[in-house]
Design a protein around this motif. Structure first.
Motif, PDB file in Angstrom:
ATOM      1  N   THR A 182       0.820  -1.212   0.000  1.00  0.00           N
ATOM      2  CA  THR A 182       0.000   0.000   0.000  1.00  0.00           C
ATOM      3  C   THR A 182       0.851   1.258   0.000  1.00  0.00           C
ATOM      4  O   THR A 182       0.408   2.290  -0.490  1.00  0.00           O
ATOM      5  N   GLY A 183       2.071   1.198   0.551  1.00  0.00           N
ATOM      6  CA  GLY A 183       2.919   2.384   0.630  1.00  0.00           C
ATOM      7  C   GLY A 183       3.071   3.104  -0.698  1.00  0.00           C
ATOM      8  O   GLY A 183       2.775   4.300  -0.788  1.00  0.00           O
ATOM      9  N   PRO A 184       3.519   2.391  -1.767  1.00  0.00           N
ATOM     10  CA  PRO A 184       3.664   3.055  -3.057  1.00  0.00           C
ATOM     11  C   PRO A 184       2.344   3.625  -3.578  1.00  0.00           C
ATOM     12  O   PRO A 184       2.319   4.729  -4.130  1.00  0.00           O
ATOM     13  N   VAL A 185       1.232   2.880  -3.365  1.00  0.00           N
ATOM     14  CA  VAL A 185      -0.070   3.367  -3.833  1.00  0.00           C
ATOM     15  C   VAL A 185      -0.417   4.667  -3.127  1.00  0.00           C
ATOM     16  O   VAL A 185      -0.880   5.631  -3.749  1.00  0.00           O
ATOM     17  N   ILE A 186      -0.167   4.707  -1.784  1.00  0.00           N
ATOM     18  CA  ILE A 186      -0.469   5.908  -1.013  1.00  0.00           C
ATOM     19  C   ILE A 186       0.380   7.073  -1.506  1.00  0.00           C
ATOM     20  O   ILE A 186      -0.125   8.172  -1.744  1.00  0.00           O
ATOM     21  N   ALA A 187       1.673   6.826  -1.710  1.00  0.00           N
ATOM     22  CA  ALA A 187       2.576   7.894  -2.149  1.00  0.00           C
ATOM     23  C   ALA A 187       2.165   8.418  -3.523  1.00  0.00           C
ATOM     24  O   ALA A 187       2.133   9.624  -3.767  1.00  0.00           O
ATOM     25  N   GLU A 188       1.805   7.461  -4.416  1.00  0.00           N
ATOM     26  CA  GLU A 188       1.412   7.840  -5.766  1.00  0.00           C
ATOM     27  C   GLU A 188       0.133   8.679  -5.747  1.00  0.00           C
ATOM     28  O   GLU A 188       0.037   9.717  -6.409  1.00  0.00           O
TER      29      GLU A 188
END
Lengths: 225, 198, 173
Positions: free
Chosen positions: C30-36
């Motif tokens: 989820t980290g990359p999705v949140i950052a994106e």
């Protein structure tokens, strides 16, 4: 038949909010809009079902002495997962729920079901119990939110309602409105069931997840959370 | 760090953004333990104490342990564990060294672990970007606000308990509706702080 | 006796470790999705401030006021967007200010705030209505009565945005 009872019990007969009077904080806080109520309800249901399953699976592994900390860790884990998923895929809901999303950890419905049901019953029954209680929680939240959003904001799920949207009672969406609507709903349940339904006319020890921890207290002297 | 900013944080936590009456945190003890003044004050003092202690421990953990290591996602789980451990520790310490205080507060301590006001204040301190001192002041103010609401409400309760509402409203409903009126009264503090110290 | 102590602690520790590991794995998804998503929202917010801009480039500048977190320049030169974080009444306030090349304010938007509902938030709405079109002197822009802390914090942030704008213009020469 018993399986069905496990599922339906939480929805009406033992509705966690209106009958057991648990989880009052999120009920009052996020019931300003129907969409938030559904979001909160679903998030809590997901945590409840997962934690019920996990705790039921682990019920023979967890030593009795540390069971409450273990439950809290398991619940906090699932809450964090839900938090991350909501932030990633439903950011507007994440903002609307704000601090009440991590606070699902201390929602006493979840700890209460772990202590009262999941650690005594099998995985299937615990999952059904979790779904039932979660749906009951969601429906109660939705009922509160429907009343507050329609009268306080003149909308329902964001759709404007003719006549009411020009004459809003904005206090309904604020803090006092929450207390009043909750009080009236419980009074209504009392009226419909002739005072038999509400298990707790006072905040007592029955149904209190902390009851085990506060054995020193006389019932009725202190509340739960 | 200017003193005025701290006064504003303190006063607004006590009066304007009151945890119980405005933000719905800690409703259960508010409804459950407010029947008698003695219990209401005991519970409140225990909450203030744990809030301050929990903030003093969780803020450095977040700032110096979780954030630098990119583990901010462990916030919820770490905070609740810290609070649970702290409550246990305080209980044991009080029991051993200050028995008088233990008799007064001991019964309320176990209830505080799952009190959402305590977890709420520690998370809010991080979310609002407060410094360590501001966080402590906010914790103190939130605790004092909880106490204020509890003490006032125990006075209100002594009247509603003696009154004779319609049967359906007996007990919890009438308590909730009096809480609504108290919450409404706190709306009077809106803007007061801003005008006093602005 | 000793076993009574060891086992519960062991079980609790194992559960903690397993959960932490599970969270770390979830975070890696989820980290990359949140950052994106956050980057996309920031981009959209900048576009909403200056719709005429074709794109933005971030500038690295020295001597910026403390409240300024980022400065962006529209690639087609129609203005600057300055991101600020300032302490309001209820905690940190994050806002974006757009300034056109001639030094007139295009628009201001709050991204995050926790001001008092109905008081501080109203002041922000009022300011965001009044501010567009004003220059660095901010003539006719006053603190909203009843919400002086919120509005002063906001106005000071806008002033900081102007200083950042001057620095950015200076650097471009």
């Amino acid at each position: 038949m018993k399986k069905l009872a496990n599922l339906t019990r939480g929805i009406l007969k033992e509705n966690p909010v209106l009958v057991l009077v648990l989880g009052t904080c999120p009920t009052l806080a996020v019931s300003t809009q129907a969409t938030n109520a559904i979001g909160m309800g679903l998030a809590a249901t997901a945590v409840l079902v997962c934690s019920n399953i996990a705790i039921s699976l682990l019920r023979n592994v967890i030593p009795d002495k540390v069971r409450i900390p273990c439950y809290i860790v398991v619940i906090a884990g699932f809450v964090t997962v839900v938090q991350m998923v909501v932030e990633a895929y439903a950011y507007s809901l994440y903002q609307a729920l704000g601090i009440y999303l991590p606070l699902i950890v201390v929602n006493c419905i979840i700890l209460g079901r772990a202590e009262m049901f999941a650690n005594k019953n099998g995985v299937g029954d615990s999952a059904l119990d979790g779904i039932g209680m979660g749906v009951g929680f969601t429906l109660a939240l939705l009922a509160m939110a429907t009343i507050r959003e329609i009268f306080g904001n003149g909308t329902w799920f964001g759709m404007a309602i003719p006549a009411l949207s020009e004459n809003t009672i904005s206090i309904m969406t604020m803090a006092p409105g929450g207390f009043v609507v909750f009080g009236l709903l419980i009074a209504l349940v009392n009226k419909l069931t002739k005072g038999k339904a509400i298990k707790k006319t006072e905040f007592g020890c029955e149904g209190c997840p902390s009851a085990a921890a506060c054995g020193k207290l006389k019932c009725g002297e202190a509340g739960d959370n | 760090m200017d003193f005025r900013a701290l006064v504003i944080i303190l006063m607004s936590a006590v009066l304007v953004n009151n945890y119980v009456l405005r933000q719905f945190l800690g409703i259960c003890p508010f409804l459950g333990v407010s029947k008698e003044l003695k219990n209401a004050t005991g519970m409140s003092v225990a909450v203030i104490f744990v809030m301050l202690l929990a903030t003093a421990v969780t803020w450095p953990i977040q700032a110096y342990l979780l954030n630098p290591n990119g583990m901010g996602y462990l916030q919820t789980i770490v905070f609740i564990l810290v609070i649970a451990a702290l409550v246990q520790l305080v209980e044991i310490t009080l029991k051993k060294y200050i028995p008088a205080l233990y008799t007064a507060l001991g019964v309320y301590l176990p209830l505080i672990t799952t009190n959402c006001a305590v977890l709420g204040v520690t998370i809010a301190n991080i979310n609002k970007g407060y410094t360590f001192i501001e966080a402590l002041v906010n914790a103190l103010g939130s605790g004092l606000g909880f106490m204020l609401a509890m003490v006032i409400f125990s006075g209100v309760r002594s009247h509603t308990e003696a009154s004779d509402p319609p049967p359906s409203f007996k007990g919890l409903p009438i308590t909730l509706i009096s809480a609504a009126i108290l919450s409404l009264a706190f709306f009077g503090f809106n803007g007061v702080i801003e005008n006093l110290f602005g | 006796m000793k076993k009574d102590f060891v086992l519960p602690i062991l079980v609790l520790t194992v559960i903690c470790l397993v959960i932490t590991a599970a969270l770390a794995i979830t975070d890696s998804f989820t980290g990359p999705v949140i950052a994106e998503a956050a980057a996309r929202r920031a981009e959209e917010a900048r576009n909403a401030i200056i719709p005429e801009a074709e794109g933005f480039e971030e500038l690295t500048l020295d001597g910026l006021p403390a409240a300024v977190t980022e400065v962006y320049r529209a690639t087609n030169g129609v203005g600057y967007v300055i991101a600020l974080t300032t302490a309001g009444y209820g905690g940190d306030m994050k806002l974006l200010c757009g300034i056109d090349p001639d030094g007139f304010l295009i628009a201001c938007r709050t991204l995050e705030q926790s001001e008092t509902k109905g008081i501080g938030t109203k002041a922000i709405d009022t300011l965001e209505r009044v501010l567009p079109g004003s220059d660095a002197a901010l003539e006719g822009v006053d603190a909203v009565s009843g919400a002086t802390i919120t509005s002063r914090a906001y106005i000071n942030a806008v002033k900081d945005a102007y200083s950042a704008f001057e620095i950015a213009k200076e650097a471009a020469k």
